[in-house]
Structure formats: C-alpha cells, structure tokens
Design a protein around this motif. Structure first.
Motif, PDB file in Angstrom:
ATOM      1  N   LEU A  10       0.851  -1.036   0.053  1.00  0.00           N
ATOM      2  CA  LEU A  10      -0.055  -0.129  -0.101  1.00  0.00           C
ATOM      3  C   LEU A  10       0.866   1.209  -0.084  1.00  0.00           C
ATOM      4  O   LEU A  10       0.602   2.151  -0.767  1.00  0.00           O
ATOM      5  CB  LEU A  10      -0.975   0.018   1.082  1.00  0.00           C
ATOM      6  CG  LEU A  10      -1.873   1.276   1.367  1.00  0.00           C
ATOM      7  CD1 LEU A  10      -2.866   1.169   0.163  1.00  0.00           C
ATOM      8  CD2 LEU A  10      -2.467   1.127   2.792  1.00  0.00           C
ATOM      9  N   PHE A  11       1.951   1.058   1.021  1.00  0.00           N
ATOM     10  CA  PHE A  11       2.808   2.472   1.079  1.00  0.00           C
ATOM     11  C   PHE A  11       3.494   2.744  -0.511  1.00  0.00           C
ATOM     12  O   PHE A  11       3.508   3.819  -0.729  1.00  0.00           O
ATOM     13  CB  PHE A  11       3.850   2.170   1.869  1.00  0.00           C
ATOM     14  CG  PHE A  11       4.475   3.619   2.516  1.00  0.00           C
ATOM     15  CD1 PHE A  11       4.372   4.308   3.319  1.00  0.00           C
ATOM     16  CD2 PHE A  11       5.592   3.823   1.640  1.00  0.00           C
ATOM     17  CE1 PHE A  11       4.818   5.271   3.833  1.00  0.00           C
ATOM     18  CE2 PHE A  11       6.146   4.982   1.919  1.00  0.00           C
ATOM     19  CZ  PHE A  11       5.965   5.734   3.004  1.00  0.00           C
ATOM     20  N   ALA A  12       4.006   1.611  -0.957  1.00  0.00           N
ATOM     21  CA  ALA A  12       4.438   1.843  -2.254  1.00  0.00           C
ATOM     22  C   ALA A  12       3.778   2.316  -3.433  1.00  0.00           C
ATOM     23  O   ALA A  12       4.012   3.111  -4.264  1.00  0.00           O
ATOM     24  CB  ALA A  12       5.420   0.411  -2.536  1.00  0.00           C
ATOM     25  N   GLY A  35      -7.499   9.072  -3.703  1.00  0.00           N
ATOM     26  CA  GLY A  35      -7.861   9.460  -2.372  1.00  0.00           C
ATOM     27  C   GLY A  35      -6.514   9.211  -1.416  1.00  0.00           C
ATOM     28  O   GLY A  35      -7.014   9.457  -0.116  1.00  0.00           O
ATOM     29  N   LEU A  36      -5.511   8.819  -1.753  1.00  0.00           N
ATOM     30  CA  LEU A  36      -4.386   8.525  -0.645  1.00  0.00           C
ATOM     31  C   LEU A  36      -3.181   8.548  -1.328  1.00  0.00           C
ATOM     32  O   LEU A  36      -2.787   8.253  -2.618  1.00  0.00           O
ATOM     33  CB  LEU A  36      -4.520   7.090  -0.406  1.00  0.00           C
ATOM     34  CG  LEU A  36      -3.674   6.393   0.556  1.00  0.00           C
ATOM     35  CD1 LEU A  36      -3.911   7.218   2.033  1.00  0.00           C
ATOM     36  CD2 LEU A  36      -3.629   5.011   0.647  1.00  0.00           C
ATOM     37  N   VAL A  37      -2.337   9.115  -0.396  1.00  0.00           N
ATOM     38  CA  VAL A  37      -0.781   9.504  -0.992  1.00  0.00           C
ATOM     39  C   VAL A  37      -0.104   9.330   0.334  1.00  0.00           C
ATOM     40  O   VAL A  37      -0.423   9.438   1.459  1.00  0.00           O
ATOM     41  CB  VAL A  37      -0.632  10.926  -1.240  1.00  0.00           C
ATOM     42  CG1 VAL A  37       0.843  11.173  -1.421  1.00  0.00           C
ATOM     43  CG2 VAL A  37      -1.315  11.058  -2.773  1.00  0.00           C
ATOM     44  N   THR A  38       1.295   8.508  -0.064  1.00  0.00           N
ATOM     45  CA  THR A  38       1.970   8.194   1.241  1.00  0.00           C
ATOM     46  C   THR A  38       3.278   9.052   0.807  1.00  0.00           C
ATOM     47  O   THR A  38       3.575   9.341  -0.246  1.00  0.00           O
ATOM     48  CB  THR A  38       2.448   6.825   1.285  1.00  0.00           C
ATOM     49  OG1 THR A  38       2.882   6.231  -0.096  1.00  0.00           O
ATOM     50  CG2 THR A  38       1.085   5.900   1.509  1.00  0.00           C
ATOM     51  N   VAL A 111       1.566  11.659  10.140  1.00  0.00           N
ATOM     52  CA  VAL A 111       3.027  11.366  10.035  1.00  0.00           C
ATOM     53  C   VAL A 111       3.453  10.672  11.320  1.00  0.00           C
ATOM     54  O   VAL A 111       3.200  11.200  12.343  1.00  0.00           O
ATOM     55  CB  VAL A 111       3.669  12.391   9.703  1.00  0.00           C
ATOM     56  CG1 VAL A 111       5.392  12.202   9.594  1.00  0.00           C
ATOM     57  CG2 VAL A 111       3.414  13.140   8.232  1.00  0.00           C
ATOM     58  N   CYS A 112       4.184   9.602  11.378  1.00  0.00           N
ATOM     59  CA  CYS A 112       4.805   8.929  12.428  1.00  0.00           C
ATOM     60  C   CYS A 112       6.086   9.540  12.589  1.00  0.00           C
ATOM     61  O   CYS A 112       6.900   9.035  11.696  1.00  0.00           O
ATOM     62  CB  CYS A 112       4.613   7.550  12.239  1.00  0.00           C
ATOM     63  SG  CYS A 112       5.268   6.781  13.833  1.00  0.00           S
ATOM     64  N   THR A 113       6.513   9.999  13.725  1.00  0.00           N
ATOM     65  CA  THR A 113       8.001  10.373  14.001  1.00  0.00           C
ATOM     66  C   THR A 113       8.642   9.390  15.014  1.00  0.00           C
ATOM     67  O   THR A 113       9.923   9.472  15.031  1.00  0.00           O
ATOM     68  CB  THR A 113       8.000  11.865  14.345  1.00  0.00           C
ATOM     69  OG1 THR A 113       7.367  11.893  15.539  1.00  0.00           O
ATOM     70  CG2 THR A 113       7.603  12.720  13.256  1.00  0.00           C
ATOM     71  N   GLN A 114       7.875   8.593  15.550  1.00  0.00           N
ATOM     72  CA  GLN A 114       8.429   7.613  16.589  1.00  0.00           C
ATOM     73  C   GLN A 114       7.588   6.523  16.790  1.00  0.00           C
ATOM     74  O   GLN A 114       6.509   6.352  17.134  1.00  0.00           O
ATOM     75  CB  GLN A 114       8.734   8.308  17.977  1.00  0.00           C
ATOM     76  CG  GLN A 114       9.236   7.207  18.844  1.00  0.00           C
ATOM     77  CD  GLN A 114       9.154   7.919  20.312  1.00  0.00           C
ATOM     78  OE1 GLN A 114       8.779   9.044  20.577  1.00  0.00           O
ATOM     79  NE2 GLN A 114       9.958   7.132  21.233  1.00  0.00           N
ATOM     80  N   PRO A 115       7.832   5.296  15.856  1.00  0.00           N
ATOM     81  CA  PRO A 115       6.920   4.049  15.921  1.00  0.00           C
ATOM     82  C   PRO A 115       7.026   3.451  17.080  1.00  0.00           C
ATOM     83  O   PRO A 115       7.809   3.799  18.035  1.00  0.00           O
ATOM     84  CB  PRO A 115       7.806   3.349  14.726  1.00  0.00           C
ATOM     85  CG  PRO A 115       8.514   4.246  13.964  1.00  0.00           C
ATOM     86  CD  PRO A 115       9.081   5.331  14.978  1.00  0.00           C
ATOM     87  N   LEU A 215      -1.381  10.926   3.428  1.00  0.00           N
ATOM     88  CA  LEU A 215      -2.189  12.109   3.501  1.00  0.00           C
ATOM     89  C   LEU A 215      -3.563  11.430   2.808  1.00  0.00           C
ATOM     90  O   LEU A 215      -3.225  10.788   1.593  1.00  0.00           O
ATOM     91  CB  LEU A 215      -1.778  13.090   2.478  1.00  0.00           C
ATOM     92  CG  LEU A 215      -2.649  14.120   1.967  1.00  0.00           C
ATOM     93  CD1 LEU A 215      -2.926  15.132   3.262  1.00  0.00           C
ATOM     94  CD2 LEU A 215      -1.685  14.891   1.052  1.00  0.00           C
ATOM     95  N   LEU A 216      -4.728  11.422   3.169  1.00  0.00           N
ATOM     96  CA  LEU A 216      -5.972  10.873   2.747  1.00  0.00           C
ATOM     97  C   LEU A 216      -6.985  11.803   2.601  1.00  0.00           C
ATOM     98  O   LEU A 216      -7.168  12.793   3.078  1.00  0.00           O
ATOM     99  CB  LEU A 216      -6.126   9.716   3.488  1.00  0.00           C
ATOM    100  CG  LEU A 216      -6.803   9.762   4.929  1.00  0.00           C
ATOM    101  CD1 LEU A 216      -7.850  10.628   5.387  1.00  0.00           C
ATOM    102  CD2 LEU A 216      -6.583   8.441   5.621  1.00  0.00           C
TER     103      LEU A 216
END
Ligand SMILES: [Fe+2]
Length: 425
Positions: A10-12, A35-38, A111-115, A215-216
């Motif tokens: 999905l991300f790619a 409707g979705l961008v990574t 956005v995740c800055t710390q998983p 971004l959705l």
C-alpha cells in the motif's frame, strides 16, 4: 523507503517522493485518483507542517497546537473518554476525522515520527470499496445507510447525517465513527453489521517508519490504528485543499439484493428474492402499495408491542381483519423465533421487521443475526411453539420461507393472501 505491511504494498503504490520537482502536483493527482498518498522524510513537526501547508489550508482542531498540528501520543490522561481514543495506546477503530462536523475536513495528514516498539499500525480502508461491496451484496443496507438521518454524530452539538452521502456532482462521501458519541437509527443499527464486515474485510495495514506518513481524502478513506505498547508519536494536520479538486469517490453500480426490504413506503414493488442465495421456498412477488420497516429490540416483551403495531398498520392500510389477524400472528411467531434462536449480533442490535401490503396480500419479513440450525416446522400441534422454532402455526395458516443472507443473517418471511386456501386444522 520501505514497504508498509507484509500483506500489501500500500505504501509503495501510493508513494510520492517529495524531493522530486512537481511533487505537489503529483500529490494532488494521487488524491484525485485514489484519495490516498504516502510520503516520507517528514521527521519533525515543522516538516510535517511545512508539507501540510503546501497542500492544504490547515484547520485547527480541539487538540491541536497553535500551529494547527496535533501531536498524537498516549497522554495517559484520556483512557475511557469517548472521542479521545487517539490519545491513548488503545485500538482506534476505523473512522472519519471530524465526523460530527457539518463538513469534516477534506484532507488529513498523519505522520509517524516515533514508531511504537510493538503495534501502533495504521489501518486504512477505502470507502469506495465498502460502498461497492455493499451495493453489490446488500443494496438494502446501502439504502438505509444513505438515509439523511442514518446516524446522529455527537457529542450533543453533533448532526444527523448519512453514512454515504451522494453529492450534486454524483460523487459519494463516507462518514463513519463508532464510539459512544454516535447514535444510530434503528434501521441503520440493523445494517451496521454489513458495513462493518465490509470495512474489516477490506482494511489494509500500514506500518509507518519514522518520518513516513499518509495523506488521505477524509471524505473517502476511513482510518484507524491498532493498539500499541511503549512510546509512539505521530503528528496530524487537517485541512482543505488550496484548489478545488475532485474529492470523494464515484460510485459503482451493481444490482443484486440480499436483505429484507427496508426502504420506507411508499414504493412501487417489494424486492424480489435473491437470485444468488438458494431459498427453501421462493418468496412470492408482491407489488407493494404500502411498506414499513422497523427495528424491534431483541427482548421478549418487545414482540407483543410489535404485534400490535403490525395490526394497527394493516388495518390502517385497509387489509381485511382476517388477513390482518393472521399477519400479526405471523409477525409474532417469526419475531419470537428470531429472539430465541438467533445469535445476539452486534451489542444493541435489533431484529428487523418489514411489513408490505399490496392488493390485500401481506408479506412479513424478519431479519436476525442468524444462528445454529435452520427454521423447521415440525408439523406439531404443540402450542409451545418455541420448541418447533414457532413455525407450525405459520405453516398451518399460510406460506413461509427463509434464506441465509451473505453476511450470515437469516431472513424469514411469511405471506398472507385473501385467496389462499387455508388448510384444515
Ligand atoms: Fe482520527
């Protein structure tokens, strides 16, 4: 850049490299198309805000800072508070951001800055996929969930709104949230199981590494998160695109039905038996002049009230007293049967009851959550109908049948017509 979930890329598939020229245009194109961008390399709050400002007019949120960005982490202060699940380490069910607003923000950047060391995966599902699946498999659920008062999205200053709203341009927006701040109409409550099943079946998991995000289109995609352990930090920005752009999604058309008739009267004809699910007996055709659907609480005492309601309705519609009497008996028997033998279903779920009349004939349909075994009239004269699934009386007076719906629910129907020969008892 690394792929997101072991199960999908999905991300790619939705990735836009923000370092390339024209990236903002590609982001807009991705939003319009899917409707979705990574994205990635957004490792700080200021970078998150910088990218957000390029693609949207940021709007503030109850929990955001002065810059409009909200830090999403386990505060340790928001457990058990409806509407604050995002600020805990618990699971966050699929939802629309700002579902209680008249117009939820069109875009959401997360956005995740710390998983998290464990868990905290993002969950995403395309509302268009849910819409298509429901329209194909269960158009009755679609009709109910598209009603203008399907849900009241609270808290107290919330609004009545449909789950699926068709706009003037023909595109459809989804609005959904399932927590203590939403109240569903009885009919919508009946069909939430179908919606939820479709959503869970189509959801995709995204494991964001530090600096990665999505971004959705918040009018198209639902988002959520799995529970997690340890520290996890994300930043969220909400807003609307700088330029008007196609949003929401174009619906797909299909034509098969699965559920009981739940569109309120009047309508030209009752829906026909499903062509894809074998029924024990074929449901009769009925051109309905009147049709009423309702949810009946799954409580023994609610059956009597429903029976009285059926009788009142049928007499008001001009049905003969004998047919009205038989139909109310049928309704009571089918409801009692559903009460005793169906699975409990979704907490708070009701049993669906549909009454249709046309030309003096009456069709009663009851939908429940299904259960072990199948309805069988045992040919007994035992008055204790509960032990024969309550159908001997129905069997003796008229026609009845059942079918299993694709979502596992059970629909039973009974039919009364003045011209039907009554068996001698
Ligand atoms: Fe959210």
């Amino acid at each position: 850049m690394s792929a997101a979930s072991p199960a999908t890329d999905l991300f790619a598939r939705h990735y836009v490299d923000l370092q390339l020229s024209g990236a903002v245009g590609r982001v807009a194109g991705g939003l319009s198309a899917a409707g979705l961008v990574t994205v990635d390399r957004l490792t700080t709050r200021s970078r998150v805000l910088g990218f957000a400002a390029q693609v949207m007019r940021v709007v503030h949120h109850r929990d955001s800072g002065a810059d409009g960005v909200t830090a999403i982490y386990n505060t340790g202060r928001h457990d058990e508070r409806p509407g604050f699940a995002g600020l805990t380490n618990g699971e966050l069910a699929l939802h629309t951001e700002g579902a209680a607003l008249q117009s939820p923000p069109r875009l959401m950047l997360m956005v995740c800055t710390q998983p998290a060391p464990e868990g905290g995966h993002s969950l995403l599902v395309d509302g268009r996929t849910i819409h298509a699946e429901l329209e194909q498999r269960c158009p009755d659920a679609m009709a109910v969930l598209s009603g203008p008062r399907a849900g009241f999205f609270g808290p107290s200053a919330g609004i009545f709104a449909p789950v699926f709203a068709r706009h003037e341009d023909g595109r459809v927006a989804v609005r959904y949230r399932q927590n203590g701040l939403v109240r569903w109409s009885p009919l919508a409550q009946m069909h939430l199981h179908s919606f939820w099943t479709a959503a869970k079946r189509n959801q995709q998991m995204l494991t964001l590494e530090a600096g990665q995000g999505y971004l959705l289109d918040n009018h198209r995609w639902l988002h959520g998160r799995t529970a997690f352990d340890g520290a996890r930090r994300c930043y969220r920005a909400l807003g609307n695109p700088h330029e008007p752009a196609p949003s929401r999604f174009p619906p797909q058309k299909h034509g098969r039905g699965c559920g009981m008739s739940v569109v309120t009267a009047p309508r030209a004809s009752a829906p026909q038996a499903s062509q894809t699910v074998p029924a024990l007996r074929k449901r009769p055709r009925l051109r309905a002049k009147h049709l009423q659907a309702m949810g009946v609480p799954r409580q023994r005492e609610a059956v009597s009230e429903a029976r009285r309601t059926v009788r009142r309705l049928l007499l008001r519609w001009g049905v003969g007293p004998q047919e009205a009497f038989e139909a109310e008996l049928f309704a009571a028997e089918l409801l009692t049967n559903a009460y005793h033998h169906s699975r409990a279903g979704t907490p708070g779920a009701e049993i669906g009851l549909c009454i249709a009349e046309g030309g003096g004939a009456v069709l009663i349909e009851v939908e429940d959550a299904g259960g072990e075994g199948r309805p069988t009239a045992r040919g007994q004269t035992d008055e204790d109908a509960e032990h024969g699934r309550g159908l001997d009386l129905v069997e003796s007076l008229g026609r009845w049948g059942w079918r299993t719906l694709p979502d596992g629910h059970l629909s039973t129907w009974a039919y009364v017509h003045p011209a039907l020969q009554r068996p001698t008892r």
